[in-house]
Design an enzyme around this catalytic site. Structure first.
Site, short mmCIF file in Angstrom:
data_model
loop_
_atom_site.label_atom_id
_atom_site.label_comp_id
_atom_site.label_asym_id
_atom_site.label_seq_id
_atom_site.Cartn_x
_atom_site.Cartn_y
_atom_site.Cartn_z
N HIS A 122 45.86 27.76 23.48
CA HIS A 122 45.09 28.10 22.27
C HIS A 122 45.86 27.83 20.99
CE1 HIS A 122 47.11 31.85 20.94
NE2 HIS A 122 47.54 31.84 22.19
N ALA B 272 54.35 34.26 39.19
CA ALA B 272 54.23 32.95 38.58
C ALA B 272 55.43 32.05 38.90
CB ALA B 272 54.07 33.09 37.06
N LYS C 170 45.72 48.01 41.74
CA LYS C 170 47.14 47.98 42.14
C LYS C 170 48.06 47.98 40.92
CE LYS C 170 48.10 43.57 41.01
NZ LYS C 170 49.27 43.04 40.28
N THR D 268 53.56 44.28 44.21
CA THR D 268 53.66 44.79 42.85
C THR D 268 54.39 46.13 42.77
OG1 THR D 268 51.49 43.77 42.53
CG2 THR D 268 52.31 45.11 40.74
#
Length: 327
Positions: A34, A138, A189, A246
């Site tokens: 963006h 990632a 989660k 997580t």
């Protein structure tokens, strides 16, 4: 459909990683950023400052024009959950009929209490909403470390085709038609990961962390059942799998946020960044109350975030709950 051209909207760490994964799958990829200045920097340097040392594949084109990205056969929407509405509203006029829009954010919209695919359906009626979620960092996906996720769409055939389009030897998407179950696992989660971080930050040990994670999973299942999720989805990658990852690694922004809470930092002094659980906790609790779902751990996180309870008070409240049968 082959979906040979895929657009990834959002050039943060997760968006860049997914763009790399799609390129490895042999697709032509448009990565939308963006910020025009950052888009230009990505074009020239071919490296994201979110993922230092990892170069962009030659098959990834950088774009700052949303209309250009909308021409792709399928779109991965990789922006924070609370930004999904704004981006899809801007994208909608340029979308072709039945273009798959795969949301890769894990959260529930504040105010409306809508899941991400519901936001897509409302703002872009021509789109075919889908969701990608699961135990994934990632940096791992960007480096080509083996990762498995779930990709769900209401149309099971479309989900299978999309999984085939983005999947490769290092990213294995399992397909599903349980959209709601996949969304619930990803959103809930994050809240539970904050609680797990508090346990670690307070130095309560591995036994307490295991107990917290297990009882947190019970909350996730209760919530999922109340909102129509399938039990097998809750037990799968986007439910139990994502929760385990997580709630156990400092790579998780939510877990790290919780660690800082556990160490005594004030919620308003911690930079939340992309710790989606901070934004999801209050709306998750509201939705649980709407369906009379008991979620004491999530309620404790919400109380911590608003300053209504201290860490010690929260721990005491959970430990002094009445003894009951496990369920």
């Amino acid at each position: 459909m082959a979906f040979n051209h895929i657009a990834v909207l959002g050039a943060g760490a997760w968006g860049t990683a997914l763009a790399l994964a799609c390129a490895r799958a042999g697709r032509s990829v448009t990565l939308w950023e963006h910020d025009p200045a950052n888009a230009e920097r990505l074009k020239k340097q071919r490296e994201s400052h979110f993922l230092p040392g990892i170069l962009l594949d030659d098959r990834i084109a950088i774009a700052s024009d949303l209309a250009e990205a909308a021409r792709a056969a399928a779109i991965l929407l990789v922006v924070p959950a609370q930004a999904v509405r704004a981006v899809i509203q801007a994208l909608a006029p340029a979308l072709a009929e039945r273009t798959p829009v795969i949301v890769c954010a894990k959260g529930i919209e504040r105010g409306s209490k809508k899941f991400m695919t519901e936001v897509i359906a409302e703002c872009a009626p021509k789109a075919s909403p889908a969701i990608l979620s699961g135990p994934s960092f990632a940096a791992d996906v960007a480096r080509g470390i083996p990762t498995a996720v779930t990709l769900a769409a209401a149309d099971g055939k479309l989900a299978a085709e999309l999984a085939q389009a983005v999947g490769s030897a290092t990213l294995r998407p399992y397909h599903s038609n349980d959209v709601r179950g996949v969304e619930i696992g990803g959103a809930a989660k994050n809240v539970l990961a904050i609680a797990a971080g508090v346990v670690m930050g307070r130095g309560l040990g591995a036994s307490a962390l295991a107990a917290l994670t297990t009882r947190g999973f019970a909350e996730l299942v209760r919530f999922g059942t109340a909102y129509g999720a399938k039990a097998e989805t809750m037990m799968g990658l986007s439910g139990l799998g994502d929760l385990l990852l997580t709630c156990s690694s400092p790579q998780s922004r939510n877990f790290t946020f919780g660690i800082k809470l556990g160490r005594g930092e004030r919620p308003d002094s911690i930079h939340a960044g992309l710790a989606e659980g901070v934004f999801t906790a209050p709306v998750l609790l509201e939705m649980a109350r709407d369906r009379s779902v008991d979620m004491p751990i999530s309620a404790a996180v919400a109380a911590l975030l608003t300053g209504k309870m201290t860490v010690d008070a929260v721990i005491e409240s959970l430990l002094t709950r009445p003894f009951k049968a496990e369920s």
